[in-house]
Design a protein around this motif. Structure first.
Motif, PDB file in Angstrom:
ATOM      1  N   ALA A  68     -13.245  -3.543   4.775  1.00  0.00           N
ATOM      2  CA  ALA A  68     -12.625  -2.179   4.266  1.00  0.00           C
ATOM      3  C   ALA A  68     -11.672  -2.231   3.178  1.00  0.00           C
ATOM      4  CB  ALA A  68     -13.079  -1.069   4.736  1.00  0.00           C
ATOM      5  N   HIS A  69     -10.123  -2.619   4.383  1.00  0.00           N
ATOM      6  CA  HIS A  69      -9.250  -2.462   3.224  1.00  0.00           C
ATOM      7  C   HIS A  69      -8.937  -2.446   1.774  1.00  0.00           C
ATOM      8  CE1 HIS A  69      -5.395  -1.417   4.095  1.00  0.00           C
ATOM      9  NE2 HIS A  69      -4.536  -2.762   2.547  1.00  0.00           N
ATOM     10  N   LEU A 127     -10.594  -0.236  -0.198  1.00  0.00           N
ATOM     11  CA  LEU A 127     -10.172   1.370  -0.015  1.00  0.00           C
ATOM     12  C   LEU A 127      -8.593   1.506  -0.464  1.00  0.00           C
ATOM     13  CD1 LEU A 127     -10.263   2.301   3.555  1.00  0.00           C
ATOM     14  CD2 LEU A 127     -11.148   3.903   1.418  1.00  0.00           C
ATOM     15  N   LEU A 186       0.920   4.547  -1.649  1.00  0.00           N
ATOM     16  CA  LEU A 186       0.362   5.907  -1.090  1.00  0.00           C
ATOM     17  C   LEU A 186       1.266   6.964  -1.229  1.00  0.00           C
ATOM     18  CD1 LEU A 186      -0.484   5.544   1.649  1.00  0.00           C
ATOM     19  CD2 LEU A 186      -2.035   5.667   0.410  1.00  0.00           C
ATOM     20  N   TYR A 236       0.853  -1.422  -0.557  1.00  0.00           N
ATOM     21  CA  TYR A 236      -0.022  -0.220   0.132  1.00  0.00           C
ATOM     22  C   TYR A 236       1.031   1.265   0.031  1.00  0.00           C
ATOM     23  CZ  TYR A 236      -4.576   2.902   1.071  1.00  0.00           C
ATOM     24  OH  TYR A 236      -5.472   3.196   1.154  1.00  0.00           O
ATOM     25  N   THR A 288      -8.254   3.639  -4.223  1.00  0.00           N
ATOM     26  CA  THR A 288      -6.923   4.275  -4.361  1.00  0.00           C
ATOM     27  C   THR A 288      -6.046   4.387  -5.457  1.00  0.00           C
ATOM     28  OG1 THR A 288      -6.837   4.412  -1.695  1.00  0.00           O
ATOM     29  CG2 THR A 288      -5.046   5.212  -3.160  1.00  0.00           C
ATOM     30  N   LEU A 300       0.174   8.191  -4.767  1.00  0.00           N
ATOM     31  CA  LEU A 300      -1.167   9.472  -4.597  1.00  0.00           C
ATOM     32  C   LEU A 300      -0.775  10.725  -4.167  1.00  0.00           C
ATOM     33  CD1 LEU A 300      -4.142   9.605  -4.050  1.00  0.00           C
ATOM     34  CD2 LEU A 300      -3.687   9.109  -2.113  1.00  0.00           C
TER      35      LEU A 300
END
Lengths: 329, 271
Positions: free
Chosen positions: B125-126, B129, B80, B76, B133, B83
């Protein structure tokens, strides 16, 4: 001061959110009417100061941590309604993306840090600034205003925590949500904020305000000079704060009232029912951390994402605002 | 003086009392709306390069590799980092481009979240998400490239990758024709809505009419474009000189890309 999920009852959260709805509506209206369109993106930059200030955790007496908010600073630069909007959006980003503060308790957090803090701080600043006069007087007024504003917000936060066991408990008297009564919550919160966190707010507010007044006088609503972009000194300060934000990791421990459910159960001897069975939001980067990687990496990436999001949101807001055309001019 | 009343026909002197029956024009307005939004999306000719933008071929390679790495990433943190980089780049975009980029990327992320809503409701939820993303970053990068590069440079870049000329010609003409024919379709629909006074029971037949007009226009337009290109000595070959297109900033972007691939490999190893 970020109230986590399930520490307040759903009814308290709902009440705080309902109380904030007219405040947010009024803030949007005032910002559109009072802030020139070209200055709205700069509120995003000011909100970035608040976001970054909240990442600098400071050790407080009693083994907990605290942080500055910079709500009074934004109120001084762009007016209290702009501060309400800016800090609210910063808090929403922290809650949704980083799990700092709850989603359900966002209304309560905004009430404390985005409404009470800037309005109390700004009122004191206005009252003192007119009496003291001069730039030195302005800085003193900003320092006193920010100190009182932060402590007013901390007191309200402590009261919200403290009324929970009084109002919400089971038949055996065990608290359903935050287990500490007012007699514990208020002294515990206020001790740290009156002695250390309040002064951290003063340092951030006065330091940044003095820097802005000297390095970028056009930054702020009082200057009518058109601002084509973010002034370079302000950009430099933001980058410096992003790079320095891992310093907030030096303060170990949790802020008062922001413990995990397991830690709280260890402290009080039981798990409050509302905390154990409550709804939990799965944030993108909980506690600004990414897996097993060093915490500072997560901190810096979180800071970049948060600051960029705030700048983008306020730039989009400026784009949606109608240009103020004076046909008589 | 002549009596003016004698000049006016009798049918003109009687009040008409015409009340057109109310009718819903959802079909026309919805079609107009969708065509207009499609036009706004495909109007790619407002791309402006930033000061440190790489040349178009390098930009395409960087964007393609970034999207590929984001899609493949199981860590992840890499998503990020991308992002964060995308958001910082978005901050520097002009107002209109920023709104288009954020609108497109946020819509893609929201769509992913809606698709994965059952997983969120079941407490997982991971993954949604992460997916949202990834969708945000991938669409954001694509839009960023489209919004910061003029269309002719994109065509040029495609040729430098040895993409067949016929494919480039098709893409180039299609992008331009979509805008032109969309405008024609919007005009025909506008005319239809102006003529549809009162109740119109044959709106379904109008679809064929609109389609037919657009097809005829498309046929004529393509022939005219082809003729014009032949007149300007276009022999079906796009020539691109790879030497002239490279800029000094490209070296920095190439190094950045290598660093990104290294970071990806390192972070994938940690999962």
């Amino acid at each position: 001061m970020h109230i986590p999920e399930n520490y307040l009852s759903p009814s308290t959260c709902a009440l705080a959110t309902v109380a904030m709805l007219p405040v947010w509506a009024s803030a949007i209206k005032h910002v559109h009417e009072e802030v020139p369109r070209e200055k709205i993106p700069l509120i995003g930059v000011a909100a970035a100061f608040s976001f970054l200030a909240m990442m600098f955790n400071i050790p407080l007496p009693g083994g907990t941590t605290g942080h500055a908010v910079c709500g009074t600073l934004i109120a001084i630069l762009f007016g209290p309604w702009s501060a309400t909007l800016a800090v609210s959006i910063a808090l929403a980003i922290q809650a949704v993306f980083f799990g700092d503060g709850g989603i359900l308790s966002l209304g309560a957090n905004c009430l404390n840090m985005a409404f009470v803090l800037p309005f109390v701080g700004y009122s004191i600043y206005r009252a003192l600034k007119d009496r003291l006069g001069g730039q030195r007087g302005e800085l003193i007024a900003a320092g006193v205003g920010s100190y009182v504003g932060l402590n007013a917000a901390a007191l309200l936060c402590a009261l919200e925590f403290g009324i929970q066991p009084l109002l919400f408990h089971d038949a055996s008297g065990a608290a359903l949500y935050c287990p500490y009564p007012i007699s514990v919550a208020v002294p515990a919160m206020m001790l740290g904020h009156l002695t250390v966190a309040g002064f951290a707010e003063v340092v951030f507010t006065v330091g940044i305000l003095a820097f802005v007044r000297n390095a970028a006088p056009s930054f702020g609503i009082e200057s009518h000079k058109a601002a084509p972009g973010i002034p370079t000194p302000i950009l430099g300060l933001i980058v410096a704060l992003i790079v320095a934000c891992p310093l907030g990791l030096i303060a170990t421990g949790d802020a008062w009232g922001e413990w995990s459910t397991e830690d709280l159960a260890g402290m009080v001897g039981y798990t409050p029912a509302g905390l154990g069975n409550g709804w939990e939001w799965s944030a993108l980067m909980p506690d600004y951390a990414v897996g097993s990687l060093p915490a500072w990496v997560g901190y810096i990436i979180s800071a970049v994402i948060g600051v960029a999001l705030l700048v983008i949101i306020f730039r989009l807001m400026a784009g949606s605002a109608r240009p103020a055309v004076d046909f008589d001019a | 003086m002549a009596d003016t009343h004698t000049d006016i026909p009798s049918w003109l002197t009687t009040p008409e009392h015409y009340r057109p029956g109310s009718d819903r024009d959802g079909f026309i307005s919805r079609s107009l709306l969708s065509i207009t939004s499609a036009l706004a999306f495909f109007r790619l000719d407002d791309g402006r390069e930033a000061r440190f933008s790489p040349s178009a071929p390098i930009k395409l390679v960087v964007a393609f590799v970034c999207i590929l790495l984001v899609s493949l990433s199981r860590n992840y943190l890499f998503v990020l980092v991308m992002l964060a980089a995308l958001l910082v780049r978005a901050c520097l975009l002009p107002q209109a481009s920023l709104a288009r980029m954020m609108g497109g990327a946020a819509s893609a992320a929201a769509f992913s979240l809606v698709i994965m809503l059952p997983a969120i409701l079941l407490g997982q939820a991971h993954a949604p998400l992460l997916l949202a993303t990834k969708a945000f970053v991938s669409v954001g990068i694509t839009l960023c490239v489209a919004l910061t590069t003029p269309v002719w440079k994109l065509t040029h870049a495609l040729r430098s990758f040895r993409v067949p000329s016929i494919a480039i010609l098709t893409i180039d003409l299609a992008l331009r024709s979509i805008v032109r024919l969309g405008e024609t379709a919007a005009e025909v629909l506008c005319a239809l809505s102006l003529r549809s006074v009162g109740r119109n029971r044959n709106k379904g037949a109008a679809i064929g009419g609109v389609g037919g007009v657009v097809l005829l226009k498309a046929s004529r337009s393509s022939q005219e474009t082809y003729d014009a290109m032949r007149c300007r000595c276009f022999d079906g070959e796009y020539r691109a000189s790879s030497r002239a297109t490279l800029k000094p900033a490209d070296a920095a972007w190439a190094l950045l890309l290598i660093g990104l691939v290294a970071l990806f490999a390192y972070l994938q190893g940690l999962v």
